[in-house]
Design an enzyme around this catalytic site. Structure first.
Site, mmCIF file in Angstrom:
data_model
loop_
_atom_site.group_PDB
_atom_site.id
_atom_site.type_symbol
_atom_site.label_atom_id
_atom_site.label_comp_id
_atom_site.label_asym_id
_atom_site.label_seq_id
_atom_site.Cartn_x
_atom_site.Cartn_y
_atom_site.Cartn_z
ATOM 1 N N ASP A 206 0.866 -1.190 0.000
ATOM 2 C CA ASP A 206 0.000 0.000 0.000
ATOM 3 C C ASP A 206 0.894 1.229 0.000
ATOM 4 O O ASP A 206 2.126 1.117 -0.058
ATOM 5 C CB ASP A 206 -0.949 -0.011 1.206
ATOM 6 C CG ASP A 206 -2.316 0.586 0.861
ATOM 7 O OD1 ASP A 206 -2.359 1.775 0.491
ATOM 8 O OD2 ASP A 206 -3.314 -0.135 0.955
ATOM 9 N N HIS A 277 -2.782 3.211 -4.725
ATOM 10 C CA HIS A 277 -2.193 2.760 -3.456
ATOM 11 C C HIS A 277 -0.790 2.201 -3.685
ATOM 12 O O HIS A 277 -0.414 1.160 -3.140
ATOM 13 C CB HIS A 277 -3.082 1.711 -2.789
ATOM 14 C CG HIS A 277 -4.310 2.285 -2.149
ATOM 15 N ND1 HIS A 277 -4.263 3.114 -1.049
ATOM 16 C CD2 HIS A 277 -5.623 2.159 -2.469
ATOM 17 C CE1 HIS A 277 -5.497 3.465 -0.701
ATOM 18 N NE2 HIS A 277 -6.335 2.915 -1.565
ATOM 19 N N GLU A 341 -9.734 2.866 -5.220
ATOM 20 C CA GLU A 341 -9.343 4.228 -4.845
ATOM 21 C C GLU A 341 -8.131 4.730 -5.647
ATOM 22 O O GLU A 341 -7.140 5.185 -5.078
ATOM 23 C CB GLU A 341 -9.046 4.294 -3.343
ATOM 24 C CG GLU A 341 -10.263 3.965 -2.479
ATOM 25 C CD GLU A 341 -9.965 3.995 -0.992
ATOM 26 O OE1 GLU A 341 -10.843 4.388 -0.213
ATOM 27 O OE2 GLU A 341 -8.845 3.618 -0.586
#
Length: 548
Positions: A206, A277, A341
């Site tokens: 991440d 990410h 995202e």
């Protein structure tokens, strides 16, 4: 409505359904449980033998004559290790039954489903029946719980015929935001297995840290695995410490964890985030970003604009190299590629990304993300693997063979199932275990927000009512997610995960018509002795009435 599983049947005679007898503290609740009269005493030594069922006959094997069966023997050894650790009970093979000792017969029945098992306890003996290692393992987990919760070393006479409702009974752990040791990860897996969960989703990369060794790209562990500080306190405070933080798992350590998980009949699904990410990776290899500028491993939680450049072929070659090493470490069918995202900010102003959109006649940046995911899927499919990703991978068109994890509610999962794709339901409400489990937040450790009490987890139905019956088969199951932005240590992870993990385990194993939340709480209180013996730092809200 969930699909009804037809329970396997065995020839049974002389059994009494004694509803006045106390229900044992088993979690998950077996799908068929018949309480009988009487008990069997546990002795310091437990003997066993192994038999093969053929038709109506059972032929027992004599080890002295060289007769063995690996299916049952492997699981018996693991059971023996567990019992000796907890109860100092000795397990030994004995072909002839000694009536002065507790005895177990393991019966291999090839007609049973892989995950199915039978467990019969009489005042004279214990009988375990299964067709596979998995079935025997599940039988032993039930027996371990019965032994651990036994009153005065007496096991109740009963019959259990059981198998799971859903194929995917998962738990997730984020080891990027905060890092947990190999022993802690193995403890997490062991606890999952005790309650018959079977998929561990290991979040390894991440923005805030890269946790898996990739030999071709050493900077992923020398640079990407460490950040110079971390956000502290509530996100709104925007406060940071300056303490270097990080860690990673060597490939040998990962193999150790994978082997341990396999021994406990749990498949590990690794997550390698892309295209978003990815700031930690870009800190080591900035040329893979749209700007090419230097980056630092993320200190703040949340989402960053800098992501892998979708117009740069070097990004795909890099990720293919990474996945080549990942698939040698993780033998399971699925590789999780994230897909969530991913801001399009950089792509909108990146010449390479815009050229990619033009060259491939893509509509916009959402379709560019679909191009990215489909290209990686094609590569993994050629390697014999399937991708699974968060529900954003639906945007711009879903990759042909992809499975979807629906986290932004159920809509993404419904859309994927209706299109004939397999789905794991894991909506934030109630499957995010980083959310509060009590309304009295001032008495709880700081969490990201939300409210997912034990009862909501238990009553969650992974199959939406609006989903057509013929599409329900695409719902593989569900999983609980443990994001660790605000969990600095493993005892905190346990506090947030348990007992909600147990509620989800029963939700996914036990048929709807057999489920009862009130009964579950009664059994959970009795089963707490098992958690105490393991020294699990579980939340104890279930010991008091739940808030309305």
């Amino acid at each position: 409505m969930r699909s009804i599983i037809v329970l396997f049947t065995l020839f049974v005679s002389g059994f009494l359904t004694a509803q006045n007898l106390t229900t044992p503290a088993l979690i998950p609740m077996p799908n068929q449980l018949i309480m009988k009269q009487g008990t069997i005493a546990l002795t310091p030594i437990i003997t066993y033998r192994i038999g093969q069922k053929t038709g109506t006959q059972i032929v027992f094997m004599d080890v002295k004559l060289g007769q063995k069966n690996a299916i049952a023997e492997v699981e018996m050894k693991l059971f023996a290790q567990s019992i000796k650790l907890w109860n100092a009970t000795e397990i030994k093979y004995q072909f002839r039954i000694d009536k002065s000792l507790t005895h177990i017969d393991l019966i291999i029945d090839p007609t049973m489903d892989t995950a199915a098992y039978g467990l019969e306890i009489t005042p004279q003996s214990i009988f375990l029946t299964a067709s596979s290692n998995t079935g025997f393992f599940y039988a032993f987990q039930s027996l371990i719980q019965l032994i651990e919760t036994a009153s005065n070393q007496q096991l109740p006479a009963l019959l259990i015929l059981d198998k799971p409702q859903f194929a995917w009974r998962g738990m997730h752990l984020d080891c990027s935001r905060h890092f947990f040791t190999v022993d802690e990860v193995k403890r997490y897996i062991q606890l999952m297995s005790l309650y018959k969960m079977n998929v561990f989703h290991w979040h390894l990369t991440d923005d805030q840290g890269w946790r898996v060794e990739i030999k071709k790209y050493p900077k992923l562990t020398s640079v990407s695995a460490y950040r110079s500080g971390s956000m502290v306190g509530p996100y709104s405070d925007k406060k940071f410490d300056t303490i270097p933080y990080g860690g990673f798992y060597t490939q040998d350590q990962i193999r150790e964890v994978v082997a341990f998980a396999a021994q406990h009949h749990i498949t590990i699904v690794p997550e390698i985030e892309m295209p978003g990410h990815s700031l930690a990776a870009l800190a080591a290899y900035p040329q893979l970003s749209c700007t090419g500028k230097s980056h630092e491993v993320g200190q703040a939680w949340g989402v960053y604009d800098d992501v892998f450049c979708a117009g740069n072929d070097s990004v795909f070659f890099f990720l293919q190299d990474v996945l080549d090493e990942v698939i040698t470490l993780f033998p399971g069918k699925y590789i999780h590629i994230g897909g969530d995202e991913c801001p399009k900010t950089r792509w909108k102003t990146c010449e390479k990304c815009q050229a990619r959109i033009h060259e491939n006649n893509l509509t916009d940046e959402h379709h560019l993300q679909s191009y990215f995911i489909q290209r990686m899927e094609k590569y993994l499919n050629a390697k014999g693997r399937q991708i699974i990703g968060w529900d954003e991978i639906l945007e711009g068109g879903l990759a042909p063979n992809a499975a979807v994890m629906s986290w932004r509610g159920m809509a993404g999962g419904i859309a994927a199932a209706e299109a004939g794709h397999y789905v794991v339901m894991t909506p934030g409400n109630p499957c995010y275990f980083d959310h509060y489990q009590s309304k009295e937040r001032t008495k709880e450790p700081h969490a990201i927000g939300g409210y997912n009490p034990l009862s909501a987890v238990y009553k969650f139905n992974p199959i939406p009512e609006k989903l057509a019956a013929d599409k329900a088969k695409f719902i593989m199951g569900a999983q609980g997610n443990v994001w660790t932005e605000y969990m600095l240590n493993f005892p905190h992870v346990e506090y947030m995960a348990v007992p909600r993990m147990l509620a989800l385990a029963e939700n996914l194993w036990t048929l709807d018509e057999t489920q009862s939340y009130n009964d579950f709480v009664v059994r959970l209180k009795a089963n707490a002795v098992v958690l105490d013996r393991l020294k699990v730092n579980y939340a104890k809200h279930f010991l008091i009435p739940e808030e309305k």
